[in-house]
Design a protein around this motif. Structure first.
Motif, PDB file in Angstrom:
ATOM      1  N   GLY A 109       0.813  -1.211   0.000  1.00  0.00           N
ATOM      2  CA  GLY A 109       0.000   0.000   0.000  1.00  0.00           C
ATOM      3  C   GLY A 109       0.847   1.262   0.000  1.00  0.00           C
ATOM      4  O   GLY A 109       0.567   2.215  -0.735  1.00  0.00           O
ATOM      5  N   ALA A 110       1.881   1.274   0.837  1.00  0.00           N
ATOM      6  CA  ALA A 110       2.742   2.458   0.908  1.00  0.00           C
ATOM      7  C   ALA A 110       3.384   2.718  -0.446  1.00  0.00           C
ATOM      8  O   ALA A 110       3.458   3.865  -0.911  1.00  0.00           O
ATOM      9  N   ASN A 113       0.878   4.218  -2.835  1.00  0.00           N
ATOM     10  CA  ASN A 113       0.661   5.644  -2.560  1.00  0.00           C
ATOM     11  C   ASN A 113       1.866   6.484  -2.953  1.00  0.00           C
ATOM     12  O   ASN A 113       1.723   7.593  -3.474  1.00  0.00           O
ATOM     13  N   PHE A 139      -4.362   7.768   7.023  1.00  0.00           N
ATOM     14  CA  PHE A 139      -3.165   6.915   7.068  1.00  0.00           C
ATOM     15  C   PHE A 139      -2.810   6.519   5.651  1.00  0.00           C
ATOM     16  O   PHE A 139      -3.660   6.022   4.916  1.00  0.00           O
ATOM     17  N   HIS A 140      -1.557   6.763   5.256  1.00  0.00           N
ATOM     18  CA  HIS A 140      -1.165   6.462   3.882  1.00  0.00           C
ATOM     19  C   HIS A 140       0.078   5.589   3.767  1.00  0.00           C
ATOM     20  O   HIS A 140       0.495   5.272   2.655  1.00  0.00           O
ATOM     21  N   GLU A 191      -8.770   9.073   1.765  1.00  0.00           N
ATOM     22  CA  GLU A 191      -9.405   7.760   1.816  1.00  0.00           C
ATOM     23  C   GLU A 191     -10.924   7.974   1.699  1.00  0.00           C
ATOM     24  O   GLU A 191     -11.442   8.940   2.261  1.00  0.00           O
ATOM     25  N   ASP A 224      -6.973   6.991  -1.860  1.00  0.00           N
ATOM     26  CA  ASP A 224      -6.271   5.859  -1.262  1.00  0.00           C
ATOM     27  C   ASP A 224      -7.313   4.797  -0.905  1.00  0.00           C
ATOM     28  O   ASP A 224      -8.041   4.924   0.072  1.00  0.00           O
ATOM     29  N   VAL A 226      -6.462   1.594  -0.395  1.00  0.00           N
ATOM     30  CA  VAL A 226      -5.646   0.451   0.023  1.00  0.00           C
ATOM     31  C   VAL A 226      -6.421  -0.465   0.973  1.00  0.00           C
ATOM     32  O   VAL A 226      -6.388  -1.682   0.840  1.00  0.00           O
ATOM     33  N   GLN A 227      -7.154   0.145   1.912  1.00  0.00           N
ATOM     34  CA  GLN A 227      -7.904  -0.661   2.879  1.00  0.00           C
ATOM     35  C   GLN A 227      -9.352  -0.891   2.444  1.00  0.00           C
ATOM     36  O   GLN A 227      -9.926  -1.953   2.656  1.00  0.00           O
ATOM     37  N   LYS A 253      -3.971  -3.955  -0.009  1.00  0.00           N
ATOM     38  CA  LYS A 253      -4.355  -4.962   0.992  1.00  0.00           C
ATOM     39  C   LYS A 253      -5.126  -6.185   0.459  1.00  0.00           C
ATOM     40  O   LYS A 253      -4.594  -7.285   0.467  1.00  0.00           O
TER      41      LYS A 253
HETATM   42  C1  LIG Z   1      -2.532  -0.175   5.267  1.00  0.00           C
HETATM   43  C2  LIG Z   1      -2.709   1.096   4.549  1.00  0.00           C
HETATM   44  C3  LIG Z   1      -1.651   1.667   3.823  1.00  0.00           C
HETATM   45  C4  LIG Z   1      -0.262   1.088   3.833  1.00  0.00           C
HETATM   46  O1  LIG Z   1      -0.214  -0.165   3.248  1.00  0.00           O
HETATM   47  P1  LIG Z   1       1.086  -1.109   3.488  1.00  0.00           P
HETATM   48  O2  LIG Z   1       0.815  -2.296   2.610  1.00  0.00           O
HETATM   49  O3  LIG Z   1       1.124  -1.434   4.938  1.00  0.00           O
HETATM   50  O4  LIG Z   1       2.264  -0.322   3.044  1.00  0.00           O
HETATM   51  C5  LIG Z   1      -1.918   2.827   3.124  1.00  0.00           C
HETATM   52  N1  LIG Z   1      -3.138   3.399   3.123  1.00  0.00           N
HETATM   53  C6  LIG Z   1      -4.173   2.867   3.800  1.00  0.00           C
HETATM   54  C7  LIG Z   1      -5.513   3.530   3.744  1.00  0.00           C
HETATM   55  C8  LIG Z   1      -3.996   1.708   4.552  1.00  0.00           C
HETATM   56  O5  LIG Z   1      -5.013   1.199   5.246  1.00  0.00           O
END
Ligand SMILES: *Cc1c(COP(=O)(O)O)cnc(C)c1O
Length: 410
Positions: A109-110, A113, A139-140, A191, A224, A226-227, A253
């Motif tokens: 995820g990092a 981003n 959170f990014h 997000e 974002d 990711v989650q 994720k």
């Molecule tokens: C978990 C998360 C990240 C980071 O992902 P990693 O795979 O741990 O690097 C980035 N943004 C959001 C919204 C997340 O929940």
């Protein structure tokens, strides 16, 4: 009492692994929503390895795709075409509904981003635009750029000097975003539902206003996901609940059900900004990772899991609401979207989390006072009932001490 193996594992762990986390049990095996620790105790997994194993543990389609592809070719680098990456990209562009979009694959995820931020900056470079507005409590990720983008001070402590050009606005407050816009702003990044920040969905109106603001200023909207992506909320991506389209989306994720893979997807205006040499990765988009991801997406489609996430999310939410109604003094709220749900306490959440773990339900504590429930999206009604029973029991048993704790804090 822990058996010797668990004690040995934790001793060696503590001796050789950096103490960034503080685990208590050793998870050895999982099937569906069930996991077992080294002592043979069974749990219902409402963590999904932090919203990752959306199809549950040991899903046969995932296992099969790993076995089959690893027997063929695991990695070849991006110096060569691989026979799966183009089709995963095509599938993701379709899921994202970004017309004529293109993907870049990475491993987390990092990283997704970080790449999304780099793409936005390169796009804005000729106009001398580079500032990115992100949201407080966001959170990014943990790389230097993404921790700077993150709207929480705790992840930044001790790491300065931080990269320049990131500013934080109040989430769900359009005025506070507008105040940070200037001629150097290149993008707004957010997000659709804040995860680590405490399961806070964007307001419909706010998200629309952000999109309008970006259009008016000629800047980018970075989302974002990711989650909140890959079916977690009942849609492929959280922003699809809002009827707007971002310019770039990041995902990770749930994309590999535990096999590391991330990606960012950009719309047609941005899809050819990165030319050879501009960005790169050794591991991103390997044949193995892509085969797993394709299996994840196919399974979600074949088994109608978006619909399941939506239906089971509302069911879980309504059952949680009835638990909460008998503990209103110390439980504030239930909120979320699909199967991304937060139980908001007026007290610290640690005791509740521990009590649930004793009973056999694994959940994540977030933002100090929020119990985060992110079960696999294959969840059944029976599993929801089992979890609700644990939560009801735990809340009843903790009632007195939570009320005590509330009194002390006043
Ligand atoms: C978990 C998360 C990240 C980071 O992902 P990693 O795979 O741990 O690097 C980035 N943004 C959001 C919204 C997340 O929940």
């Amino acid at each position: 009492m822990k058996d010797l193996t668990t004690i040995k594992i934790s001793n060696v762990h503590n001796k050789y692994v950096m103490p960034t986390y503080s685990p208590t049990i050793v998870l050895e095996k999982g099937v569906g929503l069930k996991v077992w620790d080294k002592d043979g105790k069974e749990y219902l997994d409402f963590t999904s390895g932090i919203a990752v194993t959306n199809l549950g543990h040991s899903h046969p389609n995932i296992t099969k795709s790993i076995l089959k592809q690893s027997d063929k070719i695991i990695h070849s680098s991006n110096l060569f075409f691989n026979e799966l990456q183009p089709f995963l990209a095509e599938t993701l562009v379709e899921c994202s509904e970004l017309d004529n979009g293109k993907c870049f694959f990475c491993n987390s995820g990092a990283e997704a981003n970080e790449g999304m931020i780099k793409l936005a900056r390169m796009w804005g470079h000729n106009q001398n635009r580079y500032e990115i507005i992100t949201m407080k409590k966001s959170f990014h990720g943990r790389t230097l750029a993404t921790l700077t983008a993150t709207g929480q001070d705790k992840v930044k402590k001790g790491f300065d000097p931080l990269p320049k050009g990131f500013f934080h606005a109040e989430y769900n407050n359009i005025k506070s975003v507008e105040e940070l816009i200037n001629s150097r702003t290149v993008a707004i990044m957010m997000e659709s539902i804040q995860g680590e920040g405490g399961i806070i969905p964007a307001d419909q109106d706010f998200f629309h206003q952000v999109r309008l603001l970006c259009d008016r200023e000629g800047i980018l909207l970075l989302c974002d996901e990711v989650q909140s992506g890959i079916g977690r909320t009942g849609k492929w991506f959280g922003f699809q609940h809002y009827g707007i389209k971002p310019d770039i989306i990041s995902t990770a994720k749930g994309l590999g059900n535990g096999f590391p893979i991330g990606a960012f997807i950009a719309n047609s205006a941005l899809s050819n900004i990165f030319q050879p040499g501009a960005h790169g990765t050794t591991f991103g988009g390997t044949p193995l990772a892509c085969s797993v991801s394709l299996a994840v997406i196919k399974t979600i489609k074949d088994d109608c899991l978006l619909q399941n996430a939506e239906e089971k999310g509302s069911l879980l939410m309504s059952k949680l609401n009835s638990v909460v109604s008998s503990h209103k003094e110390w439980i504030d709220d239930v909120r979320g979207l699909g199967l991304m749900i937060g139980l908001v306490l007026k007290t610290p959440v640690k005791d509740l989390q521990r009590k649930l773990q004793e009973k056999g339900l694994l959940c994540i504590a977030t933002a100090g006072n929020i119990l985060r429930l992110v079960p696999p999206i294959i969840i059944t009604n029976e599993e929801i009932d089992r979890a609700i029973n644990y939560i009801q029991e735990a809340c009843d048993e903790l009632d007195e001490s939570m009320l005590e704790c509330l009194k002390d804090s006043k």
